[in-house]
Structure formats: structure tokens, C-alpha cells
Write an enzyme that holds these catalytic residues in place. Sequence first.
Site, mmCIF file in Angstrom:
data_model
loop_
_atom_site.group_PDB
_atom_site.id
_atom_site.type_symbol
_atom_site.label_atom_id
_atom_site.label_comp_id
_atom_site.label_asym_id
_atom_site.label_seq_id
_atom_site.Cartn_x
_atom_site.Cartn_y
_atom_site.Cartn_z
ATOM 1 N N HIS A 291 -30.534 8.871 -22.621
ATOM 2 C CA HIS A 291 -31.423 9.169 -21.298
ATOM 3 C C HIS A 291 -31.748 10.687 -20.874
ATOM 4 O O HIS A 291 -32.923 10.596 -20.497
ATOM 5 C CB HIS A 291 -30.249 8.657 -20.177
ATOM 6 C CG HIS A 291 -30.656 9.019 -18.693
ATOM 7 N ND1 HIS A 291 -31.654 8.110 -18.355
ATOM 8 C CD2 HIS A 291 -30.406 9.629 -17.620
ATOM 9 C CE1 HIS A 291 -31.948 8.505 -16.809
ATOM 10 N NE2 HIS A 291 -30.973 9.449 -16.596
ATOM 11 N N GLU B 27 -23.098 9.698 -6.184
ATOM 12 C CA GLU B 27 -23.256 9.110 -7.739
ATOM 13 C C GLU B 27 -22.522 9.770 -8.591
ATOM 14 O O GLU B 27 -21.403 10.627 -7.777
ATOM 15 C CB GLU B 27 -24.649 9.672 -8.167
ATOM 16 C CG GLU B 27 -25.912 8.890 -7.624
ATOM 17 C CD GLU B 27 -27.137 9.525 -8.394
ATOM 18 O OE1 GLU B 27 -27.294 10.086 -9.314
ATOM 19 O OE2 GLU B 27 -28.285 8.815 -7.994
ATOM 20 N N ARG C 240 -24.961 16.606 -18.170
ATOM 21 C CA ARG C 240 -25.694 16.756 -16.676
ATOM 22 C C ARG C 240 -25.041 16.272 -15.585
ATOM 23 O O ARG C 240 -24.825 14.804 -15.876
ATOM 24 C CB ARG C 240 -27.023 16.444 -17.021
ATOM 25 C CG ARG C 240 -27.862 16.432 -15.556
ATOM 26 C CD ARG C 240 -29.391 16.300 -15.617
ATOM 27 N NE ARG C 240 -29.487 14.527 -16.190
ATOM 28 C CZ ARG C 240 -29.803 13.440 -15.420
ATOM 29 N NH1 ARG C 240 -29.996 13.813 -14.086
ATOM 30 N NH2 ARG C 240 -29.792 12.492 -15.386
ATOM 31 N N HIS D 204 -27.239 7.406 -20.642
ATOM 32 C CA HIS D 204 -26.797 6.693 -19.462
ATOM 33 C C HIS D 204 -26.098 5.305 -19.444
ATOM 34 O O HIS D 204 -26.399 4.531 -20.319
ATOM 35 C CB HIS D 204 -28.245 6.184 -18.429
ATOM 36 C CG HIS D 204 -27.852 6.190 -17.274
ATOM 37 N ND1 HIS D 204 -27.171 5.017 -16.551
ATOM 38 C CD2 HIS D 204 -28.514 6.786 -16.234
ATOM 39 C CE1 HIS D 204 -27.329 5.157 -15.346
ATOM 40 N NE2 HIS D 204 -27.905 6.148 -14.979
ATOM 41 N N ARG E 179 -20.853 10.966 -16.224
ATOM 42 C CA ARG E 179 -21.795 9.972 -17.236
ATOM 43 C C ARG E 179 -20.828 9.821 -18.458
ATOM 44 O O ARG E 179 -20.857 8.871 -19.079
ATOM 45 C CB ARG E 179 -23.345 10.169 -17.193
ATOM 46 C CG ARG E 179 -23.942 9.849 -15.981
ATOM 47 C CD ARG E 179 -25.191 10.141 -15.919
ATOM 48 N NE ARG E 179 -25.939 9.640 -14.604
ATOM 49 C CZ ARG E 179 -27.137 10.059 -14.596
ATOM 50 N NH1 ARG E 179 -27.956 10.678 -15.339
ATOM 51 N NH2 ARG E 179 -27.731 9.913 -13.212
#
Length: 579
Positions: A356, A126, A391, A246, A295
Site C-alpha cells: 500500500h 482510523e 505510517r 494495507h 496497520r
Amino acid sequence: MTGIRLNAPAPGWAIEADVVVVGSGVAGLTAALRCAAAGLSTVVVTKARLDDGSTRWAQGGIAAALGEGDTPEQHLDDTLVAGAGLCDEEAVRTLVTEGPGAVRRLIASGARFDTSASGEIELTREGGHHRRRIAHAGGDATGAEISRALVDAVRDAGLRTVENALVLDLLLDAEGRTAGITLHVMGEGQHDGVGAVHAPYVVLATGGMGQVFSATTNPAVSTGDGVALALRAGAQVSDLEFVQFHPTVLYLGPDSEGQQPLVSEAVRGEGAHLVDADGVRFMAGQHELAELAPRDIVAKGIMRRMQEQGATHMYLDARHFGAAMWEQRFPTILAACRSHGVDPVTEPVPVAPAAHYASGGVRADLHGRTTVPGLYACGEVACTGVHGANRLASNSLLEGLVFAERIAESIAAEHASSPGVRRWPAEIAEPSLLPLIAPEARAEIQRVMSHGAGVLRSAASLAGAVRELEAVHANAVLAQQGAANGPGVLGGKSAEPGVESWETSNLLCVARVLATAALERAETRGCHWRDDRPGRDDETWRRHLVVRLAPDRSLVVTRTEGTAFPPTVPTVRPAPRER
């Protein structure tokens, strides 16, 4: 200790325990199971059903250095990069070092991850990860599988649970130590109405606060209840300005509100591309990892392209996967898209960023201890310093596992040193009651936050948000005194006690902290993007903003001197364990 409480009826019933865990996601249930295994009388309180929290919605997976050639040190490096200079390195090292063992213990408790033909755990990538280290289950239903396994384990262990219960306030004894909680059971539990759980240890695992924005991936229960409770009890919160949006949430139109369908980062991890309406890949060249950048970088890339083209969304193109891969690897996402009239097998998926994950929360140390003795926090409600300003993908489930285990060990060690000690709530003759906010103000709070403190922020937008939120608060204070009519106030009367008013009051509380901290942080860092201060300023801002609620209900904001999170209160340290 502020002495501030929600306006609620006095408890009409009470139960006794050694530990009360508030929340039933991966963090809460892991903490509860470990506490019970240590012989502690443990009660789990949860806002809906046991499996209705954010964990169930986690699609991508859980990150840990489980694969050949991967190491905790590499996982640490990726986490520190994503955290944009604000991670507490000791906390991250704890996470990545103890993480693999925590995942194996989760598997031993019954969680079934996807495996290869040879029986090895299948791993994917990811955003922000340089290795394939994301374990997943059911293709894209990792959270649901983890929730199932933990809920089954809780039921098999016979833990006492109170479902459909909104936590209200922390109970403190005369010395300012935790003595339990008050809660309201919403008509379907063993008890009805307002009650109490008396316990010397309280573990907050209430999840996030995504509902403070109009559009979010969070479930309806994510109204910031744990952060608001902790603030009223006198605890510190930190890093609340760092809300991760997100990048790829299914775009349902400009007026869509509430929980939105997530299109997992794992889709990009398997090779999907972000494109504009003309089919142009716009992330290539913006970062070495392109669509798999952290992200915050991907969300900013999408927003910039939308601004350049005057568009409301971009697209995620994974048509090259083919029907078989979509059906096997991403069945949940495929079904969600098709239910909204989009078929990823034959067309690009419209996506846009949405709120998110809260990287900040209740300030907690490596043992989950907060600044209120006896109060612990883990999971999304906590700020351990692990996530910094942004994060790293799939570190959240791991954080819930690792720090929940550490909390249980800390509580068990302290309890063993003083067995049988009970703490009773102090009598407060005239508690300071927080003015309740009418439920009708909820949409206004969400509108203010989405426009003023969303993905793209500025001094002007944040100052406007703070001003409007403070007006709602001030009018509620006046209404409490019977003297005003304004935002959040209907007919000149303050709101009546009840679930919707309590939730709206919690949302306003966390919104005020978030917007105030975001206005204070005059730089761009991680998922905090200020278009008036586009640069990162390490000299001034490589530190945390810590917020507490003063007795007069004003917010007190201070800066730390660095990024480390020192221990908060003395306790008996648990013995080292095998990692």
C-alpha cells in the site's frame, strides 16, 4: 554524483523554468502552486494525466487536529507510537503543528470536505488514532476531491504542465547541482519523445512504488521512478524496507495482480469488525484498539489467522451499517465491491493485506532538501522521518501538504538570494548507462518480491529475493556487453530503450534496495515483519538504514547513529510563517 543514467536517446527539445515539479498528487501540485505564487516560473511534469496519481485513490481522508479537544500533541503521540521508535520527532512535530493550517489553506483553495448540519468539518477515526481527527470528502472520495481542487487551481493559475511524461534522469551542472531533468513524453503531450526541462530546482513528488509487488493498492504509474532517479543521481534513500501493507484490500482470488480495490480503514473506524470464516472477531484482545490498531498490527493479525486456519483471506463485516449508511458514507467502496460480486450490505467482505505505502524513500530534511543540492522530495517518494517504521493512517496527505509548502518557501527564499541564476547541464562524454531490463522481467520481479519480501519475511526468503534480483541485474549487465542470456534478457540482447524497459529498470532498482535493506534489518519493527527475528531490538536497530548507489552500480548500505534526520545541504532559511 554517480553519473549513472538510463539508456535513452539524447533530448530533442528543451523548455526553461525556475522550478520543475515531477508528479501531480497532493504534494506535487501544492508545491507547484506555492512556487508559482512566489513568482517562480514553474513547470509540472506528470506521468499520466494531472489527476491520475495515488492521491485520487485515497479514500479515508486527511488527519489533523481540527476537532474540539484534540491537539497537535495528541496527534504527535499517536504518530510516534505507530512509527515504532523510528520517527524523527522534530519532523513529526512539524507535521502535526503546521497540519491544521495547511488543511485550512487547502479548503481556502477550493477543497470541499464533508460537514455537519452546523457547518463543522465531520471527523472520523482510523487505525492508531485515539481521536476523531480524519477529515473526509464525498464519504470515501477524499483523494478525488483534493485532486479535483488542486488540478482546478493549477489550471486557473495557468501553470505550464507536461502530461503523459515519464521522468528519466536528473541533469546536474559541473558542480553537481541540479540543472533539470530529462523526460519522455508518451505521444500525447505538447512534445513527443525525449526532451528536457532545464531548471535549477527540481521537486520530486512521484509517489510510491507499489507496483514492485504483484498485488497493490497503487495505480499502474507507481513504479518507483523518483527513488530510482534519485539513486542514479547520487542521492541517499532511507527506510525502504518499511512497506506498509494495507490490512483490508478486497480479495479477488489467489491469482489477482496489479491494482486491487482498497477497503478503507475508515470502514473499521465507523465500527466494522474483522472476522474469520466462522464469524469470530480475532483482533479483540490482540491490541487495546482491536480492529483500529496501527496497520502493521492489523495486517499481522490477519496473516496469523490466515496461517492458523490455512485460509487465503479474512472478512470485514459491516452488515450492521445498513444500506443507507453504506450508500452515504462509503459509496465508492460499495460500488467497487458490488462490481466484483460482493454486497457489503448483506454479506461480509473478503479481505487480505496488499502492498500500500512506502514509509521510506529519498532522504529529505524538514525543508524537503535531499543530499543532492537543488533536488527536493516530498510526499510518498520522500523519507522525512515522519512515518518511522509504519505510517499512521491518513498522515500521508497531510505530509504532502505540509512539506510541499515548506519546500516552496525554501526554494523561494534561495531563489530571492540569487535571482536570475541559471544552471546548465554538464556535458558527460561517456555517461555510465544503467543496463535496461526487458519488460518481460517485470512479472518475475514482482513474483520474487511478493514471495520473498512481502508481509511476512525471513532471512531465507529475503536472501533468496536478493539473490534472484541480483541475477537479473547481473545478466542485464552482461547482456549490455553482448555476452549473456538470462532473466530479464531475451535472445541474448539487452532491452531496447522505451517506457516499459525504463519502468522495469526502475522497479528492479527499488526492489534491490528494498530487499537488501530488509535482509540487513534483523528484527521485527513496524511493518517490517521477520518471522526469524520476531522481537524488536532497540539497542541494535533503533536507527535508519541509508542506501546509495555506487558508481559501479552496487548498493552501499550504512546505518545512522540515531533516528534524527539532520539538514542535508546549506540553504537560505525561509522566514517563519503563521501556523
